[in-house]
Design a protein around this motif. Sequence first.
Motif, PDB file in Angstrom:
ATOM      1  N   GLU A   1       0.821  -1.208   0.000  1.00 12.62           N
ATOM      2  CA  GLU A   1       0.000   0.000   0.000  1.00 12.62           C
ATOM      3  C   GLU A   1       0.855   1.258   0.000  1.00 12.62           C
ATOM      4  O   GLU A   1       0.458   2.290  -0.541  1.00 12.62           O
ATOM      5  CB  GLU A   1      -0.931  -0.026   1.218  1.00 12.62           C
ATOM      6  CG  GLU A   1      -2.000  -1.107   1.121  1.00 12.62           C
ATOM      7  CD  GLU A   1      -2.720  -1.358   2.427  1.00 12.62           C
ATOM      8  OE1 GLU A   1      -3.792  -1.986   2.397  1.00 12.62           O
ATOM      9  OE2 GLU A   1      -2.211  -0.946   3.494  1.00 12.62           O
ATOM     10  N   ARG A   2       2.041   1.163   0.557  1.00 16.43           N
ATOM     11  CA  ARG A   2       2.914   2.338   0.625  1.00 16.43           C
ATOM     12  C   ARG A   2       3.777   2.506  -0.614  1.00 16.43           C
ATOM     13  O   ARG A   2       4.148   3.617  -0.973  1.00 16.43           O
ATOM     14  CB  ARG A   2       3.816   2.262   1.864  1.00 16.43           C
ATOM     15  CG  ARG A   2       3.081   2.537   3.162  1.00 16.43           C
ATOM     16  CD  ARG A   2       3.988   2.391   4.362  1.00 16.43           C
ATOM     17  NE  ARG A   2       5.122   3.313   4.324  1.00 16.43           N
ATOM     18  CZ  ARG A   2       6.040   3.392   5.287  1.00 16.43           C
ATOM     19  NH1 ARG A   2       5.953   2.590   6.347  1.00 16.43           N
ATOM     20  NH2 ARG A   2       7.037   4.242   5.191  1.00 16.43           N
ATOM     21  N   LYS A   3       4.132   1.397  -1.290  1.00 11.18           N
ATOM     22  CA  LYS A   3       5.153   1.510  -2.315  1.00 11.18           C
ATOM     23  C   LYS A   3       4.786   0.979  -3.695  1.00 11.18           C
ATOM     24  O   LYS A   3       5.463   1.293  -4.665  1.00 11.18           O
ATOM     25  CB  LYS A   3       6.436   0.808  -1.844  1.00 11.18           C
ATOM     26  CG  LYS A   3       7.226   1.598  -0.810  1.00 11.18           C
ATOM     27  CD  LYS A   3       7.815   2.872  -1.419  1.00 11.18           C
ATOM     28  CE  LYS A   3       8.676   3.629  -0.426  1.00 11.18           C
ATOM     29  NZ  LYS A   3       9.268   4.848  -1.018  1.00 11.18           N
TER      30      LYS A   3
ATOM     31  N   GLU B   1      -2.891   1.429  -8.237  1.00 12.51           N
ATOM     32  CA  GLU B   1      -3.610   0.373  -8.947  1.00 12.51           C
ATOM     33  C   GLU B   1      -3.499  -0.957  -8.219  1.00 12.51           C
ATOM     34  O   GLU B   1      -4.494  -1.656  -8.015  1.00 12.51           O
ATOM     35  CB  GLU B   1      -3.074   0.229 -10.371  1.00 12.51           C
ATOM     36  CG  GLU B   1      -3.825  -0.840 -11.176  1.00 12.51           C
ATOM     37  CD  GLU B   1      -3.296  -0.987 -12.593  1.00 12.51           C
ATOM     38  OE1 GLU B   1      -3.909  -1.734 -13.365  1.00 12.51           O
ATOM     39  OE2 GLU B   1      -2.275  -0.360 -12.927  1.00 12.51           O
ATOM     40  N   ILE B   2      -2.287  -1.319  -7.796  1.00 16.18           N
ATOM     41  CA  ILE B   2      -2.111  -2.577  -7.075  1.00 16.18           C
ATOM     42  C   ILE B   2      -2.749  -2.497  -5.700  1.00 16.18           C
ATOM     43  O   ILE B   2      -3.509  -3.390  -5.296  1.00 16.18           O
ATOM     44  CB  ILE B   2      -0.610  -2.925  -6.961  1.00 16.18           C
ATOM     45  CG1 ILE B   2      -0.067  -3.356  -8.329  1.00 16.18           C
ATOM     46  CG2 ILE B   2      -0.383  -4.032  -5.938  1.00 16.18           C
ATOM     47  CD1 ILE B   2       1.400  -3.708  -8.326  1.00 16.18           C
TER      48      ILE B   2
ATOM     49  N   GLN C   1      -5.931  -4.471  -6.897  1.00 15.53           N
ATOM     50  CA  GLN C   1      -5.434  -5.803  -7.236  1.00 15.53           C
ATOM     51  C   GLN C   1      -4.919  -6.599  -6.052  1.00 15.53           C
ATOM     52  O   GLN C   1      -4.548  -7.761  -6.215  1.00 15.53           O
ATOM     53  CB  GLN C   1      -4.310  -5.674  -8.274  1.00 15.53           C
ATOM     54  CG  GLN C   1      -4.749  -5.035  -9.575  1.00 15.53           C
ATOM     55  CD  GLN C   1      -3.604  -4.870 -10.555  1.00 15.53           C
ATOM     56  OE1 GLN C   1      -2.450  -5.137 -10.236  1.00 15.53           O
ATOM     57  NE2 GLN C   1      -3.906  -4.432 -11.761  1.00 15.53           N
ATOM     58  N   LEU C   2      -4.928  -6.037  -4.866  1.00 17.58           N
ATOM     59  CA  LEU C   2      -4.317  -6.696  -3.722  1.00 17.58           C
ATOM     60  C   LEU C   2      -5.275  -7.680  -3.064  1.00 17.58           C
ATOM     61  O   LEU C   2      -6.409  -7.340  -2.739  1.00 17.58           O
ATOM     62  CB  LEU C   2      -3.878  -5.637  -2.706  1.00 17.58           C
ATOM     63  CG  LEU C   2      -2.771  -6.008  -1.727  1.00 17.58           C
ATOM     64  CD1 LEU C   2      -1.500  -6.360  -2.469  1.00 17.58           C
ATOM     65  CD2 LEU C   2      -2.521  -4.846  -0.768  1.00 17.58           C
ATOM     66  N   TYR C   3      -4.818  -8.916  -2.880  1.00 16.83           N
ATOM     67  CA  TYR C   3      -5.564  -9.892  -2.081  1.00 16.83           C
ATOM     68  C   TYR C   3      -5.124  -9.726  -0.628  1.00 16.83           C
ATOM     69  O   TYR C   3      -3.956  -9.932  -0.293  1.00 16.83           O
ATOM     70  CB  TYR C   3      -5.239 -11.316  -2.522  1.00 16.83           C
ATOM     71  CG  TYR C   3      -5.904 -11.769  -3.789  1.00 16.83           C
ATOM     72  CD1 TYR C   3      -7.210 -12.263  -3.776  1.00 16.83           C
ATOM     73  CD2 TYR C   3      -5.228 -11.724  -5.011  1.00 16.83           C
ATOM     74  CE1 TYR C   3      -7.826 -12.700  -4.937  1.00 16.83           C
ATOM     75  CE2 TYR C   3      -5.833 -12.158  -6.183  1.00 16.83           C
ATOM     76  CZ  TYR C   3      -7.126 -12.655  -6.137  1.00 16.83           C
ATOM     77  OH  TYR C   3      -7.729 -13.092  -7.292  1.00 16.83           O
TER      78      TYR C   3
ATOM     79  N   PRO D   1       9.106  -5.348  -3.281  1.00 13.86           N
ATOM     80  CA  PRO D   1       9.085  -4.900  -1.885  1.00 13.86           C
ATOM     81  C   PRO D   1       9.603  -5.950  -0.909  1.00 13.86           C
ATOM     82  O   PRO D   1      10.258  -5.619   0.083  1.00 13.86           O
ATOM     83  CB  PRO D   1       7.601  -4.581  -1.648  1.00 13.86           C
ATOM     84  CG  PRO D   1       7.073  -4.236  -3.005  1.00 13.86           C
ATOM     85  CD  PRO D   1       7.787  -5.186  -3.929  1.00 13.86           C
ATOM     86  N   SER D   2       9.330  -7.230  -1.201  1.00 13.95           N
ATOM     87  CA  SER D   2       9.822  -8.294  -0.318  1.00 13.95           C
ATOM     88  C   SER D   2      11.343  -8.363  -0.326  1.00 13.95           C
ATOM     89  O   SER D   2      11.982  -8.482   0.728  1.00 13.95           O
ATOM     90  CB  SER D   2       9.238  -9.646  -0.745  1.00 13.95           C
ATOM     91  OG  SER D   2       7.847  -9.691  -0.561  1.00 13.95           O
ATOM     92  N   VAL D   3      11.930  -8.297  -1.514  1.00 13.25           N
ATOM     93  CA  VAL D   3      13.389  -8.391  -1.560  1.00 13.25           C
ATOM     94  C   VAL D   3      14.027  -7.140  -0.966  1.00 13.25           C
ATOM     95  O   VAL D   3      15.103  -7.217  -0.349  1.00 13.25           O
ATOM     96  CB  VAL D   3      13.886  -8.655  -2.999  1.00 13.25           C
ATOM     97  CG1 VAL D   3      13.692  -7.460  -3.910  1.00 13.25           C
ATOM     98  CG2 VAL D   3      15.357  -9.063  -2.977  1.00 13.25           C
ATOM     99  N   ALA D   4      13.377  -5.995  -1.081  1.00 11.58           N
ATOM    100  CA  ALA D   4      13.893  -4.785  -0.435  1.00 11.58           C
ATOM    101  C   ALA D   4      13.900  -4.965   1.081  1.00 11.58           C
ATOM    102  O   ALA D   4      14.855  -4.554   1.763  1.00 11.58           O
ATOM    103  CB  ALA D   4      13.051  -3.574  -0.831  1.00 11.58           C
ATOM    104  N   ARG D   5      12.846  -5.588   1.617  1.00 12.78           N
ATOM    105  CA  ARG D   5      12.795  -5.876   3.061  1.00 12.78           C
ATOM    106  C   ARG D   5      13.937  -6.813   3.463  1.00 12.78           C
ATOM    107  O   ARG D   5      14.612  -6.601   4.486  1.00 12.78           O
ATOM    108  CB  ARG D   5      11.447  -6.518   3.400  1.00 12.78           C
ATOM    109  CG  ARG D   5      11.340  -7.005   4.841  1.00 12.78           C
ATOM    110  CD  ARG D   5      10.019  -7.698   5.114  1.00 12.78           C
ATOM    111  NE  ARG D   5       9.777  -8.842   4.248  1.00 12.78           N
ATOM    112  CZ  ARG D   5      10.370 -10.029   4.382  1.00 12.78           C
ATOM    113  NH1 ARG D   5      11.275 -10.219   5.328  1.00 12.78           N
ATOM    114  NH2 ARG D   5      10.069 -11.028   3.568  1.00 12.78           N
TER     115      ARG D   5
END
Length: 431
Positions: A55-57, A61-62, A66-68, A86-90
Motif C-alpha cells: 500500500e505504501r510503495k 492500482e495494485i 489488485q491486492l488480495y 518490496p519483499s526483496v527490499a525488506r
Amino acid sequence: MPEYLSTAPVKGTRDFLPAEMSVRMQVFGHLYDVLERYGYLRYDGPVLEQAEVYERKSGQEIADQQLYTLTTRGGERLALRPEMTPSVARMIAGHAKSLSFPVRWYSHPNCHRYERPQRGRVREHWQINADIFGSESANCEIEMFELIHDLMGAVGASPDMFAVRVNDRNLLSSALTDVVGISPDHLPQVFALVDRWEKTSAEEHAASAAEIGLSDKQYEKLAETLSAGPALLDELPAEVKAESNLVKVLSSSAASLVRYEPLIVRGLAYYTSTVFEVFDTSPQNRRALFGGGRYSNLASMFTKEQISGIGFGMGDVTLMDFLDTHGLTPQPRSEVDVTVIPVTEDLADPARDVATALRKAGLRTSTPLELRKLGKELTRADKAGAVAVVIVGEEDWAAGRVTVRSLATREQQQVALADVPAAVQAMVSPA
C-alpha cells in the motif's frame, strides 16, 4: 445423485499438467542458466507480507484494485504478494550489515493480483525477478540490458523479435516542466496519463489532459514531446542529462541494445529514474512483455540506510505468449528414455536391478508397476516416448544378458548385463 465439486481451477489460476510443465521447466531452465552465468544468486521469501508494504510503495492500482488481503485472528493485515520487489527490499534491508554490496539476486516467485483475466493477464502468475542492490553506477543499467538480450536469446528469440524501450523519469519530469511547461503539481497526474498513452485514443488523451488542467497548447506540446524520440534529449538542460544513468548508457556501446522513448514511464510508484519495458515486435502480439527500472528509496520503508536497486520482473504468462507467437515453444520431453520389462513376475527383482544401473548412468528409466503382456508393455513404452526397451527374459537372465530393443527401428540385440547402459545410451544419444 451426489453433488461433485468442479474440477476447474479457481478463476484466473491455471493447472499445469505434466506436458505443459515440461515445456515450462525447459524454458525456465534456460533462463536460470543465463542468470547464474551472470553471477546472480537465487533467493526466495514468503508469499504473505504486511499489506502496508504494498500500500505504501507499489502504487494505487495494485494497492486499491489488485491486492488480495486477509486479516489474521490477531488483527494483523496481510496480503498475498502481487510482486517480489518490496519483499526483496525488506530482505536486503534486514541483512544489509552482512551483505557485501553490490549484490546480484534473482528469484522465481508465485504472485497474485486480482486482475480481469484476459490474454496476458491472470490472477496468479510466476515471475522471474533479477535485481542489483547497492550501486548507483550506470554499469548496472548496462548489465540489465545485456542480461535481457541474453535471456531472450536463451529461449530462441532473435533481436528483431523484441525491443527494449527505455526512459528516465527524471528526464521525463524535465521534459514535462521545461519543455511542455507543466506545473510540478500536475506531474503525478500527467505521469499516469503518459503511462496509458499507447492504450487509449487521442480523444481520451485530450479529455484527460483537459481534466488535469492542461491548456490546448500544452496538450499539443505534450503529444509532440512524447513522440520526439532521441531528439528530445537535445532540448533538455545539460545538468539534468549529466545526472542520468540512461544518458550514459545511450553514449556507450550498449546504446544499440535499447531504444529511447519518452513515453515509457511504468506504473509502479517506487521507480525513481531509469525505467524500461520489453516489447514484442510481432503484429500478432504487439504488447509489453515485461519491464523494470531503478528504485533508490524502496528500502527506506525498513531502514534509514540508502540502498539503491535496479531490476525487472519477467512474468510467465506474457513470456509463453511470446514464445507461442514466434513459434519458439519447445516440445514436451518424453516421460522416459528407456523401459525395463520383465516377462514374468519372478523377474521383477532382476528388472529393477537393471533399471537401477540405467538410472545411475543418467538415463530416465521406468519399470511396469503392474505386469501386462509384453505387447501391451511395448505399446505403453512407445506412448511414453521411450527410445528403447530392455526385455528381461528367463533364459537370457540365466545366461547373464538381456534383450535391448530400439523402438524406432524395432531392431534388437542380446547384451551382457555390464554393457546394457552403454547400449541403451547409444540409442538415446546416437553419435
